[in-house]
Scaffold this active site. Structure first.
Site, PDB file in Angstrom:
ATOM      1  N   LYS A  59      17.214   4.071 -12.395  1.00 18.22           N
ATOM      2  CA  LYS A  59      17.026   2.909 -13.270  1.00 18.22           C
ATOM      3  C   LYS A  59      16.345   3.296 -14.590  1.00 18.22           C
ATOM      4  O   LYS A  59      16.775   2.887 -15.657  1.00 18.22           O
ATOM      5  CB  LYS A  59      16.186   1.824 -12.570  1.00 18.22           C
ATOM      6  CG  LYS A  59      16.810   1.290 -11.280  1.00 18.22           C
ATOM      7  CD  LYS A  59      16.025   0.108 -10.714  1.00 18.22           C
ATOM      8  CE  LYS A  59      14.622   0.445 -10.220  1.00 18.22           C
ATOM      9  NZ  LYS A  59      14.590   1.344  -9.045  1.00 18.22           N
ATOM     10  N   ARG A 119      12.262  -7.862  -7.900  1.00 16.39           N
ATOM     11  CA  ARG A 119      12.350  -7.112  -6.646  1.00 16.39           C
ATOM     12  C   ARG A 119      12.339  -8.038  -5.435  1.00 16.39           C
ATOM     13  O   ARG A 119      12.421  -7.567  -4.303  1.00 16.39           O
ATOM     14  CB  ARG A 119      11.173  -6.149  -6.534  1.00 16.39           C
ATOM     15  CG  ARG A 119      11.459  -4.741  -7.078  1.00 16.39           C
ATOM     16  CD  ARG A 119      10.187  -3.940  -6.965  1.00 16.39           C
ATOM     17  NE  ARG A 119      10.381  -2.530  -6.832  1.00 16.39           N
ATOM     18  CZ  ARG A 119      10.297  -1.662  -7.847  1.00 16.39           C
ATOM     19  NH1 ARG A 119      10.084  -2.094  -9.063  1.00 16.39           N
ATOM     20  NH2 ARG A 119      10.420  -0.366  -7.610  1.00 16.39           N
ATOM     21  N   ARG A 140       8.820   2.971   0.638  1.00 14.53           N
ATOM     22  CA  ARG A 140       9.414   2.223  -0.486  1.00 14.53           C
ATOM     23  C   ARG A 140      10.881   1.891  -0.204  1.00 14.53           C
ATOM     24  O   ARG A 140      11.361   0.830  -0.597  1.00 14.53           O
ATOM     25  CB  ARG A 140       9.284   3.042  -1.776  1.00 14.53           C
ATOM     26  CG  ARG A 140       7.842   3.055  -2.305  1.00 14.53           C
ATOM     27  CD  ARG A 140       7.592   4.218  -3.247  1.00 14.53           C
ATOM     28  NE  ARG A 140       8.340   4.156  -4.465  1.00 14.53           N
ATOM     29  CZ  ARG A 140       8.684   5.221  -5.196  1.00 14.53           C
ATOM     30  NH1 ARG A 140       8.317   6.443  -4.811  1.00 14.53           N
ATOM     31  NH2 ARG A 140       9.368   5.068  -6.297  1.00 14.53           N
TER      32      ARG A 140
HETATM   33  P1  AMP Z   1       8.919   1.657 -10.033  1.00 10.50           P
HETATM   34  O1  AMP Z   1       8.356   2.477 -11.139  1.00 10.50           O
HETATM   35  O2  AMP Z   1       9.841   0.559 -10.517  1.00 10.50           O
HETATM   36  O3  AMP Z   1       9.535   2.493  -8.943  1.00 10.50           O
HETATM   37  O4  AMP Z   1       7.685   0.890  -9.357  1.00 10.50           O
HETATM   38  C1  AMP Z   1       6.636   1.600  -8.744  1.00 10.50           C
HETATM   39  C2  AMP Z   1       5.805   0.659  -7.891  1.00 10.50           C
HETATM   40  O5  AMP Z   1       5.244  -0.371  -8.706  1.00 10.50           O
HETATM   41  C3  AMP Z   1       6.557  -0.092  -6.796  1.00 10.50           C
HETATM   42  O6  AMP Z   1       6.712   0.685  -5.610  1.00 10.50           O
HETATM   43  C4  AMP Z   1       5.651  -1.302  -6.577  1.00 10.50           C
HETATM   44  O7  AMP Z   1       4.491  -0.957  -5.841  1.00 10.50           O
HETATM   45  C5  AMP Z   1       5.213  -1.616  -8.006  1.00 10.50           C
HETATM   46  N1  AMP Z   1       6.152  -2.550  -8.669  1.00 10.50           N
HETATM   47  C6  AMP Z   1       6.922  -2.288  -9.765  1.00 10.50           C
HETATM   48  N2  AMP Z   1       7.666  -3.354 -10.088  1.00 10.50           N
HETATM   49  C7  AMP Z   1       7.371  -4.313  -9.188  1.00 10.50           C
HETATM   50  C8  AMP Z   1       7.830  -5.647  -8.965  1.00 10.50           C
HETATM   51  N3  AMP Z   1       8.774  -6.212  -9.743  1.00 10.50           N
HETATM   52  N4  AMP Z   1       7.297  -6.341  -7.924  1.00 10.50           N
HETATM   53  C9  AMP Z   1       6.357  -5.798  -7.129  1.00 10.50           C
HETATM   54  N5  AMP Z   1       5.897  -4.549  -7.257  1.00 10.50           N
HETATM   55  C10 AMP Z   1       6.397  -3.799  -8.285  1.00 10.50           C
END
Ligand code: AMP
Length: 195
Positions: free
Chosen positions: A14, A91, A147
């Site tokens: 992404k 999410r 995750r």
């Molecule tokens: P990412 O960088 O998108 O993989 O996000 C890393 C972590 O941030 C995720 O595993 C969640 O713990 C948190 N996170 C990011 N975006 C969200 C979201 N929209 N809702 C809840 N937690 C989020």
């Protein structure tokens, strides 16, 4: 105005594909993961809360996450006017409903959801690779597995949610970065030509 959700499991590309899209279409990029990691780096109270969830591989609670996104949109009204690429949000179904309302309040709507589809073994491999390269604290085998569970249980229902609304567009996310970017561009060029 092009409002895009780039959707997919952790490790599906992404962030990488968002970088390509902002280059090409001049969109404002909002990565909620980056927003949270920035709070952690700056040592804010929100960062301290977020770190606990991130390191456990869990999602930040919806109400908090929705407020954070609303703040980012409000703080960047002009920069977001031409369109936004939402990376890592929504999410959950609750977040998707909130996004719809936030965009409607601002007189706009989602244009499309690009779903990057990548096989599970490849996801794990990519996450571990990124962990080795960047030292990201949640890119370990144990947290990656957690995750992915969270993705399957809480996030993947959004595929049907957006399919029912005619917004979901699946893109094969494996192969080279440029090949994936090309598949996405073909879809975006088709929808912008229709608009
Ligand atoms: P990412 O960088 O998108 O993989 O996000 C890393 C972590 O941030 C995720 O595993 C969640 O713990 C948190 N996170 C990011 N975006 C969200 C979201 N929209 N809702 C809840 N937690 C989020």
């Amino acid at each position: 105005m092009l409002n895009i959700v780039i959707f997919g499991a952790p490790g599906s590309g992404k962030g990488t594909q968002s970088d390509k899209l902002i280059e090409h279409y001049g969109l404002f990029h909002i990565s909620t993961g980056d927003v949270l990691r920035d709070h952690i780096r700056r040592g804010t109270a929100l960062g301290a809360t977020a770190k606990q969830y991130i390191d456990a591989g869990r999602l930040i609670p919806d109400e908090l996450m929705i407020d954070i996104l609303a703040d980012v949109l409000d703080d960047n009204r002009e920069a977001t006017a031409a369109g936004v690429i939402f990376d890592g949000f929504p999410r959950t179904i609750a977040q998707a409903g909130a996004l719809e309302n936030m965009l409607a309040d601002r007189g706009t709507a989602l244009s499309t959801v690009i779903g990057l589809e990548v096989a599970e073994e490849e996801l794990i491999e990519r996450i571990l690779n990124r962990g080795r390269l960047t030292g990201r604290s949640d890119d370990t085998l144990e947290t990656a597995r957690k995750r992915l569970d969270v993705y399957h249980n809480q996030t993947s229902p959004l595929r049907n949610y957006y399919k029912e609304r005619g917004l979901y567009h699946a893109v094969q996310g494996s192969g080279g970065i440029d090949a994936v970017a090309e598949r996405i561009s073909r879809h975006l060029d088709a929808i912008t030509a229709d608009a």
